[in-house]
Each structure stands twice: as structure tokens, then as C-alpha cells.
Design a protein around this motif. Structure first.
Motif, mmCIF file in Angstrom:
data_model
loop_
_atom_site.group_PDB
_atom_site.id
_atom_site.type_symbol
_atom_site.label_atom_id
_atom_site.label_comp_id
_atom_site.label_asym_id
_atom_site.label_seq_id
_atom_site.Cartn_x
_atom_site.Cartn_y
_atom_site.Cartn_z
ATOM 1 N N HIS A 98 0.843 -1.113 0.126
ATOM 2 C CA HIS A 98 -0.265 -0.105 0.082
ATOM 3 C C HIS A 98 0.851 1.271 -0.015
ATOM 4 N N GLU B 134 1.138 5.496 -0.129
ATOM 5 C CA GLU B 134 0.422 6.808 -0.138
ATOM 6 C C GLU B 134 1.532 8.015 -0.317
ATOM 7 N N THR C 125 -2.975 14.480 1.528
ATOM 8 C CA THR C 125 -2.780 12.937 0.944
ATOM 9 C C THR C 125 -3.306 13.118 -0.668
ATOM 10 N N THR D 150 -2.173 10.869 -3.218
ATOM 11 C CA THR D 150 -2.139 9.743 -3.796
ATOM 12 C C THR D 150 -2.209 8.565 -2.898
ATOM 13 N N CYS D 151 -3.239 7.526 -3.433
ATOM 14 C CA CYS D 151 -3.170 6.265 -2.642
ATOM 15 C C CYS D 151 -3.192 5.121 -3.745
ATOM 16 N N THR D 152 -2.371 4.292 -3.771
ATOM 17 C CA THR D 152 -2.234 3.426 -4.482
ATOM 18 C C THR D 152 -1.608 2.031 -4.445
ATOM 19 N N SER D 153 -1.243 1.146 -4.973
ATOM 20 C CA SER D 153 -0.554 -0.155 -4.666
ATOM 21 C C SER D 153 0.642 -0.694 -5.801
ATOM 22 N N THR E 201 -4.966 8.133 -7.573
ATOM 23 C CA THR E 201 -3.814 6.982 -7.735
ATOM 24 C C THR E 201 -2.628 7.176 -8.476
#
Length: 426
Positions: free
Chosen positions: A308, A310, A322, A324-327, A367
Motif C-alpha cells: 500500500h 501513499e 494526501t 495519492t493512494c495506490t498499490s 492513484t
């Protein structure tokens, strides 16, 4: 896996992790290896000197000098089987039901000298980096940027899905988390459609959200590393911010690729998460419909690591968001494929070499791993409190976080990868 040492829930440095780094303190300024555990670090030099490894038979006493070195290179060179045993031993030392209570749990003297607070130590680059290669394995990022520059029909170059594209970066300007960087100066085109460059500070300074991998074992010159053996050559992983001056890059990158747009600084997190710690978090990456050359075909299908990720931006005025939240599952190429391709020509990797994944982006808004994507090439703005950003401004601080797992008491994380942009030097 419970510990006698209090570890806060949600800590990136749970007992399931045991990441390695290099520390110093004001009282003992010599750099030495340590592991992070909750809100503490175990000074491995002091631990070894105090007999902490007396019950560890897998490492001969004559090799304990690796824990007194100023970098992790010597430890990394011992190989993944040794890393695995050392990590397991240290986990056992910290377990509530430790079979070795005399080493630390019931040894207040050694606790006093070897168990330090995380807030009380200074972290440093974990390894001496000989070479740094940055890949381009994030297909969504490659497609998004290609669409901006060449249109959707030509977003990906014909070679993209056939091989892991990469460029050789500058190892001397890789810095540890917390190190500020000055805005770079360079040649840029003053306006769209211009043909004559001007020399000035970059006006389109960007981030690139990446993971990095450190090489543990090297391979001899001329001998390629088989893809299904390549994981054994990886010491561990870090977070990475491959800062990018987009306006300098736009002018210079034809025909040989990035140069000054990238070489002013690359930030990595301080703690190296061992490959074994991330083994439970393997997952499927992006599908690749191309028939690969045999040297890139893996037997393993869950060939990427699920992390995960961020990204925060905090402005000089204190606004924070925040963005960006991605994988890391958004990678087309796996680390073993990158290692195999890097060496297929006979190139010899060495202990401490650093590989970057390339920018990691998802499919949707929020993302994307770069401002270039989020702002559609600077045509839109990202709101950060009552401020907006198309690209980074002086005083902005970028914070990258990454962790694997969903159990707050067993996270395998990297801590933070932070850097602040300072005004360009005259």
C-alpha cells in the motif's frame, strides 16, 4: 507474534518486519547497523558486543564484524539464507516467549546499551550504492505520460511490453529520507512551441512514487541471472522518490533519455525491509499479453509484492493533503524480471546496487504517482488546503509511506520517505 517490548498498534515496524538500517547517535556518532522495532531500534553493534548473538549458531563469531560496519553492504553480501536466519533469531529474541531471555529480555544492562529510542537516533543511507538503475515498470504511468506527450494511439512505445525499459541514474545523489534538496537549474524551453532554451530554475518540479530494491549477491561479469533464481539476489526493499524536473527533461531527453532532470537527487527510506519479510505479500501484477522471451518467463505467477502506497504534500504554510493512494500491484514487470533483464547482456550487478521500479500509478484519479499525471501536464491544479499546486514549490515537503498487510499489529512497513524542496542555489 507477541513481543515483550511494547509495540504500538499500527507501527510499520512490527515483530513481523525487522527492517535493517544504519544509525548514529550524538553520544556515539560512529555509524553502525540496527533494526527497527516499534518505537525503538536495536543497535546491532552494541548487541553483538554484549553477547546478544551468543545463542546464534548460524553466524560464526568471526563474522559478527558485519554488525560493526558503517554500511549494510557486508551483511547484505552474506546472502538471503543468512539474512533469513538473522531476522528469525531477532524475532525470537523479542518474542514474549523468547527462548533466549538472557540475551535481552532479562538483561537490563544490554537493554540500556543496545535498545535505543527511534526518535533518538539519526538514520543514514543504509548501503554504499555503486550503481543505480531506474526501471519504467509502472505501465499505467507510462501510458498516462505517453498519452500526454504522444496521444493515446502512441502512448506506449513498441518495446514497452517486451522488455523492462530502464535508464542508468546517478548513485552519488541518492540521499536518505529527511535530506532536503535544492531546486535544480537547467536548460528549459521558455514556452510551448519554443525552440531556443533559457537557463533557469526548474518550474515544473515533480515527484515519482517508486519502490527500490537493493542487490545483495552479485553475479560474475558475463553470467546472466536466471529469472527464477533472481529473488535470491535481492537483499531488500525501500521506498523511493525519483524527483524529476519535467521542463529540463522535456528539452534534454531526446535522444538518450533523462540526465540533469533526474541526477540532482533521489530520496530513499532509511530502513531496508528484507525480501523474506515481504514474502507473504506476493500478488499478481498487471497482465502482459505479449509472448515474452524465454529469459523473462517466470514460473511464479504471484510475482509482484503488494505494498500500500501513499503520498502527502505539506506546504511551507502548513497545509497538508494526501494526494495519492495506490498499490505496487500496478507494476507490469516483477523484480526478478528486472534483475534477469539487467544481467542478460552479461552485466554484473554488485552488492549495494539499487534498482528503482519506475513510477507506480493506478487507473483512477487520486492513484497517480506523479503530479504530471494528476495535473494533466500542468493544465489542472491540485488543491492543498487553500493553496493549489501544478508542480512543487519551494518549501514543499513530500512524504511517501508504504506498508504491506492489513493487521495493524503485524504491518510490514517502510516508515516514511521524506524530502523538502529548497530554493535553487545561485
Amino acid at each position: 507474534m507477541a513481543s515483550w517490548l511494547s509495540i504500538p498498534s499500527g507501527s510499520h515496524f512490527s515483530l513481523a518486519n525487522i527492517p535493517f538500517g544504519i544509525i548514529s547517535t550524538s553520544a556515539a556518532p560512529t555509524r553502525r547497523p540496527a533494526v527497527a522495532i516499534g518505537t525503538h531500534v536495536l543497535d546491532l553493534a552494541a548487541f553483538a558486543h554484549g553477547g546478544g548473538f551468543a545463542r546464534f549458531s548460524a553466524l560464526p563469531p568471526g563474522q559478527l564484524w558485519v554488525f560493526a560496519e558503517t554500511t549494510l553492504n557486508a551483511f547484505a553480501a552474506l546472502g538471503r539464507p543468512t539474512h533469513r536466519l538473522v531476522r528469525q533469531y531477532l524475532q525470537d529474541v523479542f518474542r514474549t516467549d523468547t527462548p533466549y531471555p538472557e540475551t535481552l529480555k532479562a538483561n537490563p544492562t544490554l537493554q540500556q546499551t543496545a535498545l535505543l529510542t527511534l526518535a533518538g537516533v539519526q538514520t543514514h543511507l543504509p548501503l554504499t550504492i555503486g550503481d543505480y538503475t531506474d526501471f519504467f515498470a509502472g505501465r499505467n504511468h507510462a501510458s498516462n505520460v505517453g498519452t500526454l506527450f504522444r496521444g493515446p494511439a502512441n502512448a506506449l512505445n513498441p518495446n514497452y511490453s517486451h522488455l523492462p525499459v530502464a535508464y542508468h541514474g546517478r548513485s552519488s545523489s541518492v540521499v536518505v529520507s529527511g535530506t532536503p534538496l535544492h531546486r535544480p537549474r537547467g536548460q528549459v524551453l521558455p514556452a510551448p512551441g519554443g525552440t531556443t532554451p533559457v537557463f533557469r530554475p526548474s518550474a515544473r518540479l515533480d515527484i515519482e512514487l517508486e519502490l527500490g530494491a537493493f542487490i545483495g549477491r552479485g553475479n560474475p561479469l558475463g553470467r546472466a541471472v536466471p529469472v527464477d533464481e533472481a529473488e535470491e539476489y535481492i537483499f531488500g526493499y525501500v521506498l523511493m522518490n525519483d524527483w524529476s524536473a519535467r521542463d529540463i527533461q522535456q528539452w534534454e531527453y531526446v535522444p538518450l533519455g533523462p540526465f540533469n532532470a533526474k541526477n540532482f537527487g533521489t530520496t530513499i527510506s532509511a530502513w531496508v525491509v528484507l525480501a523474506d519479510a515481504l514474502e507473504p505479500f506476493h500478488a499478481h501484477g498487471l497482465p502482459n499479453d505479449v509472448e515474452l522471451q524465454s529469459y523473462l518467463r517466470e514460473d511464479r505467477k504471484d510475482n509482484v509484492i503488494a505494498v500500500h502506497l501513499e503520498v502527502d504534500i505539506q506546504t511551507a504554510r502548513g497545509n497538508k493533503r494526501t494526494i495519492t493512494c495506490t498499490s505496487s500491484e500496478n507494476l507490469l514487470w516483477s523484480w526478478p524480471q528486472m534483475v534477469a533483464h539487467h544481467t542478460v547482456s552479461g552485466c554484473n550487478l554488485r552488492t549495494g546496487d539499487l534498482l528503482g521500479s519506475g513510477t507506480i500509478s493506478g487507473f483512477t484519479d487520486g492513484t497517480h504517482g506523479s503530479l504530471l499525471e494528476q495535473t494533466k501536464g500542468g493544465k489542472m491544479a491540485v488543491e492543498i488546503g487553500d493553496e493549489t499546486r501544478k508542480f512543487l514549490e519551494d518549501g514543499d515537503t513530500v512524504v511517501i509511506r508504504g506498508w504491506s498487510g492489513d493487521n495493524p499489529d503485524a504491518l510490514v512497513g517502510f516508515g516514511e520517505c521524506t524530502g523538502q524542496i529548497l530554493t535553487a542555489l545561485a
